[in-house]
Design a protein around this motif. Structure first.
Motif, PDB file in Angstrom:
ATOM      1  N   THR A 146     -16.159  10.896  35.013  1.00  0.00           N
ATOM      2  CA  THR A 146     -15.350  11.083  33.803  1.00  0.00           C
ATOM      3  C   THR A 146     -14.518  12.361  33.860  1.00  0.00           C
ATOM      4  OG1 THR A 146     -17.208  12.189  32.681  1.00  0.00           O
ATOM      5  CG2 THR A 146     -16.985   9.802  32.374  1.00  0.00           C
ATOM      6  N   ASN A 147     -14.765  13.211  34.847  1.00  0.00           N
ATOM      7  CA  ASN A 147     -13.953  14.418  35.032  1.00  0.00           C
ATOM      8  C   ASN A 147     -12.910  14.142  36.105  1.00  0.00           C
ATOM      9  OD1 ASN A 147     -12.896  17.000  35.148  1.00  0.00           O
ATOM     10  ND2 ASN A 147     -14.577  17.821  36.372  1.00  0.00           N
ATOM     11  N   THR A 148     -11.785  13.599  35.694  1.00  0.00           N
ATOM     12  CA  THR A 148     -10.752  13.226  36.661  1.00  0.00           C
ATOM     13  C   THR A 148      -9.723  14.329  36.887  1.00  0.00           C
ATOM     14  OG1 THR A 148      -9.405  12.217  34.902  1.00  0.00           O
ATOM     15  CG2 THR A 148     -10.998  10.794  36.038  1.00  0.00           C
ATOM     16  N   SER A 149      -9.874  15.452  36.200  1.00  0.00           N
ATOM     17  CA  SER A 149      -8.862  16.506  36.287  1.00  0.00           C
ATOM     18  C   SER A 149      -9.161  17.540  37.371  1.00  0.00           C
ATOM     19  CB  SER A 149      -8.727  17.221  34.934  1.00  0.00           C
ATOM     20  OG  SER A 149      -9.956  17.834  34.568  1.00  0.00           O
ATOM     21  N   GLN A 150     -10.370  17.500  37.970  1.00  0.00           N
ATOM     22  CA  GLN A 150     -10.745  18.481  38.989  1.00  0.00           C
ATOM     23  C   GLN A 150     -11.288  17.780  40.237  1.00  0.00           C
ATOM     24  OE1 GLN A 150     -13.486  20.699  36.262  1.00  0.00           O
ATOM     25  NE2 GLN A 150     -12.396  22.504  37.018  1.00  0.00           N
ATOM     26  N   PRO A 151     -11.035  18.332  41.399  1.00  0.00           N
ATOM     27  CA  PRO A 151     -11.637  17.752  42.617  1.00  0.00           C
ATOM     28  C   PRO A 151     -13.144  17.946  42.565  1.00  0.00           C
ATOM     29  CG  PRO A 151     -10.575  19.842  43.111  1.00  0.00           C
ATOM     30  CD  PRO A 151     -10.197  19.517  41.702  1.00  0.00           C
ATOM     31  N   PRO A 152     -13.917  16.948  42.986  1.00  0.00           N
ATOM     32  CA  PRO A 152     -15.377  17.071  42.907  1.00  0.00           C
ATOM     33  C   PRO A 152     -15.951  18.221  43.729  1.00  0.00           C
ATOM     34  CG  PRO A 152     -14.738  14.782  43.216  1.00  0.00           C
ATOM     35  CD  PRO A 152     -13.497  15.594  43.405  1.00  0.00           C
ATOM     36  N   PHE A 153     -15.378  18.464  44.916  1.00  0.00           N
ATOM     37  CA  PHE A 153     -15.975  19.460  45.819  1.00  0.00           C
ATOM     38  C   PHE A 153     -14.953  20.506  46.260  1.00  0.00           C
ATOM     39  CE2 PHE A 153     -18.491  15.549  47.003  1.00  0.00           C
ATOM     40  CZ  PHE A 153     -19.640  15.922  46.323  1.00  0.00           C
ATOM     41  N   ASP A 154     -15.468  21.691  46.552  1.00  0.00           N
ATOM     42  CA  ASP A 154     -14.682  22.696  47.264  1.00  0.00           C
ATOM     43  C   ASP A 154     -14.868  22.464  48.769  1.00  0.00           C
ATOM     44  OD1 ASP A 154     -13.689  24.068  45.032  1.00  0.00           O
ATOM     45  OD2 ASP A 154     -15.545  25.235  44.849  1.00  0.00           O
ATOM     46  N   TYR A 155     -13.924  22.941  49.537  1.00  0.00           N
ATOM     47  CA  TYR A 155     -14.070  22.884  50.992  1.00  0.00           C
ATOM     48  C   TYR A 155     -15.325  23.652  51.393  1.00  0.00           C
ATOM     49  CZ  TYR A 155     -13.216  23.892  55.920  1.00  0.00           C
ATOM     50  OH  TYR A 155     -13.350  24.024  57.280  1.00  0.00           O
ATOM     51  N   TYR A 156     -16.096  23.072  52.287  1.00  0.00           N
ATOM     52  CA  TYR A 156     -17.361  23.688  52.687  1.00  0.00           C
ATOM     53  C   TYR A 156     -17.285  24.098  54.152  1.00  0.00           C
ATOM     54  CZ  TYR A 156     -22.397  24.525  52.853  1.00  0.00           C
ATOM     55  OH  TYR A 156     -23.633  25.120  52.959  1.00  0.00           O
ATOM     56  N   LYS A 157     -17.419  25.375  54.376  1.00  0.00           N
ATOM     57  CA  LYS A 157     -17.447  25.908  55.741  1.00  0.00           C
ATOM     58  C   LYS A 157     -18.827  26.485  56.006  1.00  0.00           C
ATOM     59  CE  LYS A 157     -16.206  27.414  59.772  1.00  0.00           C
ATOM     60  NZ  LYS A 157     -16.148  26.473  60.919  1.00  0.00           N
ATOM     61  N   ALA A 158     -19.610  25.820  56.847  1.00  0.00           N
ATOM     62  CA  ALA A 158     -20.962  26.277  57.146  1.00  0.00           C
ATOM     63  C   ALA A 158     -20.929  27.640  57.832  1.00  0.00           C
ATOM     64  CB  ALA A 158     -21.661  25.254  58.034  1.00  0.00           C
ATOM     65  N   GLY A 159     -21.859  28.494  57.451  1.00  0.00           N
ATOM     66  CA  GLY A 159     -21.969  29.812  58.066  1.00  0.00           C
ATOM     67  C   GLY A 159     -20.966  30.820  57.564  1.00  0.00           C
ATOM     68  N   SER A 160     -20.187  30.465  56.561  1.00  0.00           N
ATOM     69  CA  SER A 160     -19.152  31.381  56.074  1.00  0.00           C
ATOM     70  C   SER A 160     -19.717  32.451  55.147  1.00  0.00           C
ATOM     71  CB  SER A 160     -18.062  30.596  55.337  1.00  0.00           C
ATOM     72  OG  SER A 160     -18.610  29.929  54.204  1.00  0.00           O
ATOM     73  N   ASN A 161     -20.940  32.235  54.654  1.00  0.00           N
ATOM     74  CA  ASN A 161     -21.584  33.185  53.754  1.00  0.00           C
ATOM     75  C   ASN A 161     -20.763  33.437  52.490  1.00  0.00           C
ATOM     76  OD1 ASN A 161     -23.893  34.699  53.191  1.00  0.00           O
ATOM     77  ND2 ASN A 161     -22.941  36.614  53.867  1.00  0.00           N
ATOM     78  N   THR A 162     -20.024  32.408  52.080  1.00  0.00           N
ATOM     79  CA  THR A 162     -19.268  32.472  50.833  1.00  0.00           C
ATOM     80  C   THR A 162     -19.474  31.158  50.075  1.00  0.00           C
ATOM     81  OG1 THR A 162     -17.266  31.592  51.881  1.00  0.00           O
ATOM     82  CG2 THR A 162     -17.478  33.997  51.764  1.00  0.00           C
ATOM     83  N   GLY A 163     -19.270  31.204  48.790  1.00  0.00           N
ATOM     84  CA  GLY A 163     -19.352  29.991  47.982  1.00  0.00           C
ATOM     85  C   GLY A 163     -20.709  29.325  48.091  1.00  0.00           C
ATOM     86  N   THR A 164     -20.699  27.992  48.194  1.00  0.00           N
ATOM     87  CA  THR A 164     -21.940  27.226  48.265  1.00  0.00           C
ATOM     88  C   THR A 164     -22.687  27.485  49.563  1.00  0.00           C
ATOM     89  OG1 THR A 164     -20.829  25.508  46.977  1.00  0.00           O
ATOM     90  CG2 THR A 164     -22.920  24.924  47.967  1.00  0.00           C
ATOM     91  N   SER A 165     -21.966  27.776  50.633  1.00  0.00           N
ATOM     92  CA  SER A 165     -22.622  28.103  51.903  1.00  0.00           C
ATOM     93  C   SER A 165     -23.526  29.320  51.737  1.00  0.00           C
ATOM     94  CB  SER A 165     -21.575  28.354  52.989  1.00  0.00           C
ATOM     95  OG  SER A 165     -22.194  28.742  54.201  1.00  0.00           O
ATOM     96  N   LYS A 166     -23.096  30.295  50.961  1.00  0.00           N
ATOM     97  CA  LYS A 166     -23.922  31.483  50.721  1.00  0.00           C
ATOM     98  C   LYS A 166     -25.198  31.116  49.958  1.00  0.00           C
ATOM     99  CE  LYS A 166     -23.710  36.212  48.913  1.00  0.00           C
ATOM    100  NZ  LYS A 166     -25.055  36.143  48.301  1.00  0.00           N
ATOM    101  N   ILE A 167     -25.061  30.177  48.998  1.00  0.00           N
ATOM    102  CA  ILE A 167     -26.244  29.749  48.239  1.00  0.00           C
ATOM    103  C   ILE A 167     -27.263  29.097  49.162  1.00  0.00           C
ATOM    104  CG2 ILE A 167     -27.032  28.148  46.436  1.00  0.00           C
ATOM    105  CD1 ILE A 167     -24.341  28.591  45.054  1.00  0.00           C
ATOM    106  N   VAL A 168     -26.791  28.260  50.087  1.00  0.00           N
ATOM    107  CA  VAL A 168     -27.686  27.596  51.038  1.00  0.00           C
ATOM    108  C   VAL A 168     -28.361  28.623  51.943  1.00  0.00           C
ATOM    109  CG1 VAL A 168     -27.794  25.982  52.974  1.00  0.00           C
ATOM    110  CG2 VAL A 168     -26.388  25.446  50.978  1.00  0.00           C
ATOM    111  N   GLN A 169     -27.595  29.579  52.440  1.00  0.00           N
ATOM    112  CA  GLN A 169     -28.167  30.591  53.330  1.00  0.00           C
ATOM    113  C   GLN A 169     -29.113  31.523  52.578  1.00  0.00           C
ATOM    114  OE1 GLN A 169     -25.479  32.477  56.204  1.00  0.00           O
ATOM    115  NE2 GLN A 169     -23.956  30.902  55.748  1.00  0.00           N
TER     116      GLN A 169
END
Length: 363
Positions: A146-169
């Motif tokens: 129902t949220n059609t105004s935003q892309p579901p995901f950000d680009y994910y770069k493993a090992g970047s230690n930023t964004g969601t990658s940082k949360i995983v690490q």
């Protein structure tokens, strides 16, 4: 014998009325030839005008539904194209969708598949996955729920230690007590890695962490009215569906931890959990779940197509009724235009000659 008086003024006025009438009829004939409709429906229809107005209202309503259905169909087609890029079966001439290729890498020869090549395969598949999930049509993100105004995901770069990658690490560090680039990773046992994957790592892909850290998609149906009888269809697809979560989880698992210097036993655990996890969240299961999502979307596509075909049949009948009521023969109108143009040309010629007449020519 009495001769009536005459003048060039009188002759000019007589031509003026002919020209005015011919010009009016020419405009009407031009309109009918171009539109294949009579110029003044009310004048022709009289008391049937009300029936004509009702017919036009029905055409307008059905045309609006048809246009809406076409947009919905194209939106769902865009979603299907994106899904096909993920789970299309491989063949002799095609390598298959990106998830199919990643799963084949997981199922392949573990001797030839080095940690570096597996990590690279996971990141490549992850890039394609995010790109497909962020597909948009007509300004709407088709996997946003129902949220059609935003892309579901950000680009994910493993090992970047930023964004969601940082949360995983950070989750890795909090569990083991050191970072992924610490030499101590070589001492992680297979059982410890299994406990980490099935525990804190997997919880990252459950609610509420999934929507907080990964996905902007919102659950819920996107209903569209597809027929004049009030039939509705759900045209939505959501990146929150289980198949997408499990696929992303396994790609991130290999992309983040597949080449950090683990022991061969712990390294094997990563491939094993991505390939055939005990809780049915393997990459192969994710592919099957995504295929099911595509099938459900295909059912909605079929319903929209059938509704549109029915609307087209109704429009055909209504348009024929319209043509019977106010239709004009374009061939007849074109022939009339030629006649009127000839009349006007003759009138203009006569007017010009009259205007040149002078009494001096006869003295």
């Amino acid at each position: 014998m009495k001769i009536n008086s005459i003048s060039t003024y009188v002759l000019n006025n007589s031509q003026r009325s002919i020209v005015s009438q011919a010009q009016s009829e020419l405009d009407e004939a031009s309109y009918e030839a171009a539109t294949q409709r009579i110029r003044d429906p009310g004048l022709k229809l009289g008391r049937q005008t009300g029936r004509f107005v009702e017919n036009e209202n029905q055409i307008s309503t059905l045309q609006g539904l048809k246009d809406s259905n076409n947009l919905a169909a194209q939106r769902m087609a865009s979603a299907q194209t994106a899904l096909q890029s993920l789970v299309e079966a491989s063949s002799k001439d095609k390598p298959g969708g990106s998830l199919i290729q990643f799963n084949k890498a997981l199922m392949g020869d573990s001797v030839s598949a080095t940690p570096a090549t597996m990590q690279s395969a996971a990141q490549t598949a992850l890039d394609s996955f995010v790109s497909a999930m962020n597909t948009s049509y007509n300004g709407e993100y088709v996997f946003g729920g129902t949220n059609t105004s935003q892309p579901p995901f950000d680009y994910y770069k493993a090992g970047s230690n930023t964004g969601t990658s940082k949360i995983v690490q950070d989750t890795f560090r909090d569990y083991f007590g050191f970072n992924v680039d610490d030499p101590q990773v070589a001492n992680i046992s297979a059982d410890d890695m299994k406990s980490f994957i099935d525990g804190p790592f997997s919880k990252l892909f459950d609610d509420p962490s999934w929507n907080t850290n990964f996905s902007r998609a919102k659950d819920g149906e996107v209903m569209r009215r597809i027929s004049p009888s009030g039939e509705n269809a759900d045209i939505s697809a959501s990146a929150n569906d289980a198949g997408f979560r499990h696929a992303m989880k396994n790609m991130i698992l290999v992309a983040e931890f597949g080449n950090i210097g683990l022991s061969s036993a712990a390294q094997g655990t990563i491939s094993d959990r991505a390939r055939a996890s005990s809780n049915n969240q393997s990459t192969g299961s994710a592919v099957n779940e995504i295929i099911t999502s595509a099938s459900n979307l295909g059912n909605s596509q079929s319903r929209v197509t059938n509704a549109t075909n029915h609307i087209n049949a109704q429009l055909s009948i209504l348009n024929q009724t319209r043509n019977d009521m106010i239709g004009a023969d374009p061939s007849e109108a074109s022939a009339k235009m030629i006649q009127l143009q000839n009349v006007l040309q003759i009138s203009y010629t006569m007017t010009a000659r009259i205007a040149k007449m002078t009494l001096a020519d006869y003295i």
